[in-house]
Structures are given as C-alpha cells and as structure tokens.
Design an enzyme around this catalytic site. Structure first.
Site, short mmCIF file in Angstrom:
data_model
loop_
_atom_site.label_atom_id
_atom_site.label_comp_id
_atom_site.label_asym_id
_atom_site.label_seq_id
_atom_site.Cartn_x
_atom_site.Cartn_y
_atom_site.Cartn_z
N HIS A 174 -1.03 0.11 -10.04
CA HIS A 174 -1.81 -0.77 -9.15
C HIS A 174 -2.32 -2.00 -9.91
O HIS A 174 -3.51 -2.31 -9.93
CB HIS A 174 -2.99 -0.02 -8.50
CG HIS A 174 -3.48 -0.70 -7.25
ND1 HIS A 174 -4.00 -0.01 -6.18
CD2 HIS A 174 -3.55 -2.01 -6.91
CE1 HIS A 174 -4.36 -0.87 -5.23
NE2 HIS A 174 -4.10 -2.09 -5.66
N ARG A 209 0.85 -1.19 0.00
CA ARG A 209 0.00 0.00 0.00
C ARG A 209 0.89 1.24 0.00
O ARG A 209 1.97 1.23 0.60
CB ARG A 209 -0.92 0.03 1.24
CG ARG A 209 -2.17 -0.84 1.09
CD ARG A 209 -3.13 -0.30 0.03
NE ARG A 209 -4.33 -1.10 -0.14
CZ ARG A 209 -4.53 -2.04 -1.07
NH1 ARG A 209 -3.56 -2.34 -1.92
NH2 ARG A 209 -5.68 -2.66 -1.18
N1 LIG Z 1 -0.96 -4.02 -5.38
C1 LIG Z 1 -1.89 -4.94 -5.50
O1 LIG Z 1 -2.32 -5.22 -6.61
C2 LIG Z 1 -2.39 -5.65 -4.28
C3 LIG Z 1 -3.25 -6.75 -4.44
C4 LIG Z 1 -3.67 -7.42 -3.30
C5 LIG Z 1 -3.24 -7.03 -2.04
N2 LIG Z 1 -2.41 -5.96 -1.92
C6 LIG Z 1 -1.93 -5.54 -0.58
O2 LIG Z 1 -1.23 -6.62 0.02
C7 LIG Z 1 -1.53 -6.61 1.41
C8 LIG Z 1 -1.21 -7.95 2.03
O3 LIG Z 1 -2.16 -8.91 1.63
P1 LIG Z 1 -2.25 -10.35 2.32
O4 LIG Z 1 -3.39 -11.05 1.72
O5 LIG Z 1 -0.93 -11.00 2.32
O6 LIG Z 1 -2.59 -9.90 3.84
P2 LIG Z 1 -2.56 -10.79 5.14
O7 LIG Z 1 -2.67 -12.24 4.81
O8 LIG Z 1 -3.53 -10.18 6.09
O9 LIG Z 1 -1.06 -10.59 5.71
C9 LIG Z 1 -0.62 -9.39 6.25
C10 LIG Z 1 0.79 -9.61 6.78
O10 LIG Z 1 1.27 -8.36 7.29
C11 LIG Z 1 1.74 -8.55 8.62
N3 LIG Z 1 1.54 -7.35 9.42
C12 LIG Z 1 0.40 -6.63 9.59
N4 LIG Z 1 0.61 -5.60 10.43
C13 LIG Z 1 1.92 -5.67 10.78
C14 LIG Z 1 2.74 -4.89 11.63
N5 LIG Z 1 2.26 -3.82 12.28
N6 LIG Z 1 4.03 -5.26 11.78
C15 LIG Z 1 4.52 -6.35 11.14
N7 LIG Z 1 3.78 -7.13 10.31
C16 LIG Z 1 2.50 -6.79 10.15
C17 LIG Z 1 0.90 -9.69 9.17
O11 LIG Z 1 1.54 -10.26 10.29
P3 LIG Z 1 0.95 -11.56 11.03
O12 LIG Z 1 1.25 -12.71 10.07
O13 LIG Z 1 1.72 -11.65 12.27
O14 LIG Z 1 -0.52 -11.34 11.19
C18 LIG Z 1 0.84 -10.61 7.94
O15 LIG Z 1 2.00 -11.40 7.87
C19 LIG Z 1 -3.02 -6.22 1.43
O16 LIG Z 1 -3.40 -5.72 2.70
C20 LIG Z 1 -3.07 -5.17 0.37
O17 LIG Z 1 -2.79 -3.91 0.96
C21 LIG Z 1 -1.98 -5.26 -3.01
#
Ligand SMILES: NC(=O)c1ccc[n+]([C@@H]2O[C@H](COP(=O)([O-])OP(=O)(O)OC[C@H]3O[C@@H](n4cnc5c(N)ncnc54)[C@H](OP(=O)(O)O)[C@@H]3O)[C@@H](O)[C@H]2O)c1
Length: 308
Positions: free
Chosen positions: A271, A223
C-alpha cells in the site's frame, strides 16, 4: 474570531502536517488555531484520517466540514455522526505519486523487464512499441485520469472506463456495464483505480476476469475489494492472467499466510502506490477552508449516495 482546526491523523505525521498546515494557513491569510486536542464543541474543521481514531463526531456541534487526508473514504463515508460535508483528498502530490507508480509498473510489464532482471538469457525478444499495447484504466477520476494521460503520453493505446460518460482527448472513454464489457477484452494491461463502494466490490470476478485477453496483466493500486481474490488466484494458476501487481488488500498488512505472497506471478507492494504529501495537501486543505469561510462551495465533496 479564530477558527479551530483539529488534526486527527497519524501521530508520527503530526510534525510534518503541523508545519505544512500552519504555513498554508498563513499563505491564505487564515487565522486558524491548529491543534491535536481541542474541546469538540469548539472545533470548526476536522482534518481526518482513520489513523487518528476519531469515530464519534456528534460532540462536534459547530463543525463545518470534515477534510479527509485520504482519497479513499470507504472507512468514514458510512459514519452517520457526520452531519456536515465530507471532502476527500485530491492533491498534486498524491496524483503525481500514483502516476509514477502506475507508469513504472506498466513499463515493467510492457518492456518485459523481469526476463532480464531474473534470468540472463539472450532471447532476442524485442518488446513491441507502446502504441501496439493497450492499457485499460478502470476509474477516470483524479488519479485514473492522471495515469491515463501519462500512459497516453508514453504512446500507449489507452482505454478508460468510468461510471459517467467522459470525453478525454486521445483516450477511448467507455462507461457503464456495456462499456466494461468493451474495455476489458482490449486490456493487455489493466489498471484499477476505482473507489471501494458497493457497486465496485468484486468488480473483477470469475466472469469479468474471463473477459480479459489471455496473459493480461493487472495492476491494482485502487482498493483490495475490487478483486475477488479466489477468482484471481484461479485465473493466475490457469495462466489466463499473466501477472498481477497488487498494492491494496482486503486485509492490510496482507497476512503472512496469504497465497499472494508466495505466488510466482504476483508482486505485492505494501500500500505504497501513493500517499498524501503534507505540503501539497496542506495547500488543498487551506484552500478548502478559505472557500468555506468565504461562503463558496467546498471542493471534492463526497457524494454519500454514490459512495465516493
Ligand atoms: N494505493 C494507494 O496508495 C492509493 C492512494 C490514493 C488513492 N487510492 C485509491 O484510488 C481511488 C481513486 O481515487 P481518485 O482520487 O481517482 O477518485 P475519484 O476522483 O473519486 O475517481 C473515482 C473514479 O471511479 C469511477 N467510478 C466510481 N464508481 C464507479 C462504478 N461503479 N463504475 C464505474 N466507474 C466508477 C468514477 O466515475 P465518474 O468519473 O463517472 O464519477 C471516477 O472516474 C481511491 O478511492 C482510493 O481507493 C489508492
């Protein structure tokens, strides 16, 4: 009784989602009336993306869950009119797309492809092997873990960082503030796949950028809010950060006048790192509705106190 599901997403995606959802509902033996325009008090499930424009969920008096089509839920998590579980999207199409985007851009940096694409030089510089290069992945969730695994499979030395402690084979897993201070100095290439929460905003700032080795490259498909843009531009101009590939921004589309567009050491992608795919996400939505109807726990429920 027929279950009612309301699609509140991008209008131009409706035909693809309608076909995929109806197929998945039928595969799961679910009798669901899928519409784009239902009386709110009759709706059991809302299939949601911000593009659908729905903001007031209060009239949806029999709602059982809001099923987000997006993995990132920062635009809906604070909506207090939602009094039911909110599920984020976690599906194989989104995951595979992100894995391909991240590996592609990591390999671009690793192999020094730009040197040969942009200038025909016989420089004789051989890239090191992947095993001699460290990629640090911030965020080890559905997407971060898939990318870390794929990078490990390519031979890279992979360091991962998350909020809670993890144990992933072949990946050096770090967590918390102390873990970040260890993860950043190792990153020849840094990939950021964290959600947008109060705790992650400006995580890469003047101070933390300095922890990266000189010349480090950054790939941010997470993000835009994860990075302090002014601090990154200063670090790029000073040569401390070698290059950045940025897919997400505080304001999207990225304004024409933004310094990133013209910066020689920044690649902007619009994006497109990955998107939710209708067929695979429909399968996930059907599975979640089937679970809810059977009284089983929903998958991928957002924790509103954690913010993701
Ligand atoms: N650019 C694009 O096209 C696109 C597409 C899809 C998604 N995204 C982005 O990718 C992000 C991640 O997606 P996801 O499905 O992988 O999410 P997810 O499964 O919820 O994983 C989030 C990860 O971030 C970690 N995290 C959250 N807060 C943190 C903090 N304060 N300090 C350290 N680690 C932290 C979490 O830790 P824990 O494992 O300990 O909970 C987890 O490992 C989405 O939220 C979105 O913003 C972008």
């Amino acid at each position: 009784m027929t279950i009612q599901a309301l699609y509140s997403g991008r209008e131009d995606y409706w035909p693809a989602y309608q076909a995929a959802l109806e197929k998945a509902f039928s595969t799961h033996g679910l009798d669901i009336a899928l519409t784009r325009d239902a009386a709110p008090q009759e709706v059991d499930y809302v299939i949601y993306s911000p593009a659908g424009g729905l903001t007031d969920f209060a009239p949806f008096t029999k709602l059982k869950a809001v099923l987000s089509l997006w993995a990132g839920v920062e635009r809906i998590i604070g909506n207090t009119s939602i009094q039911v579980p909110l599920c984020r999207m976690n599906e194989t199409g989104l995951r595979d797309g992100m894995r391909e985007y991240v590996c592609g851009h990591v390999l671009r940096y690793h192999l020094g492809m730009d040197r040969h694409i942009h200038g025909a030089t016989w420089d004789g510089i051989t890239p090191p092997l992947a095993r001699d290069r460290t990629v640090t992945v911030l965020g080890l969730g559905a997407l971060g873990q898939a990318c870390a695994d794929a990078l490990k499979g390519l031979g890279f030395n992979v360091v991962g960082w998350s909020r809670s402690a993890k144990d992933l084979e072949g990946i050096e897993c770090l967590h918390g503030n102390a873990g970040l201070n260890e993860a950043l100095p190792q990153a020849d290439i840094l990939v950021t796949l964290l959600p947008d929460t109060p705790a992650t905003q400006n995580l890469l700032n003047e101070e933390t950028l300095k922890l990266l080795p000189k010349g480090a490259r950054i790939i941010n498909p997470g993000r835009g809010t994860l990075i302090d843009d002014d601090a990154l531009l200063v670090a790029l101009d000073a040569g401390h950060i070698g290059h950045a590939t940025l897919d997400v921004f505080r304001e999207e589309p990225l304004p024409e006048a933004h310094a990133y567009w013209a910066h020689p050491n920044v690649t902007v992608t619009p994006h497109i790192a990955s998107v939710t795919r209708p067929e695979t996400s429909a399968e996930k939505i059907a599975e979640n509705i089937a679970r809810c109807e059977a009284g089983e726990p929903l998958l991928d429920v957002v924790d509103r106190t954690r913010g993701y």
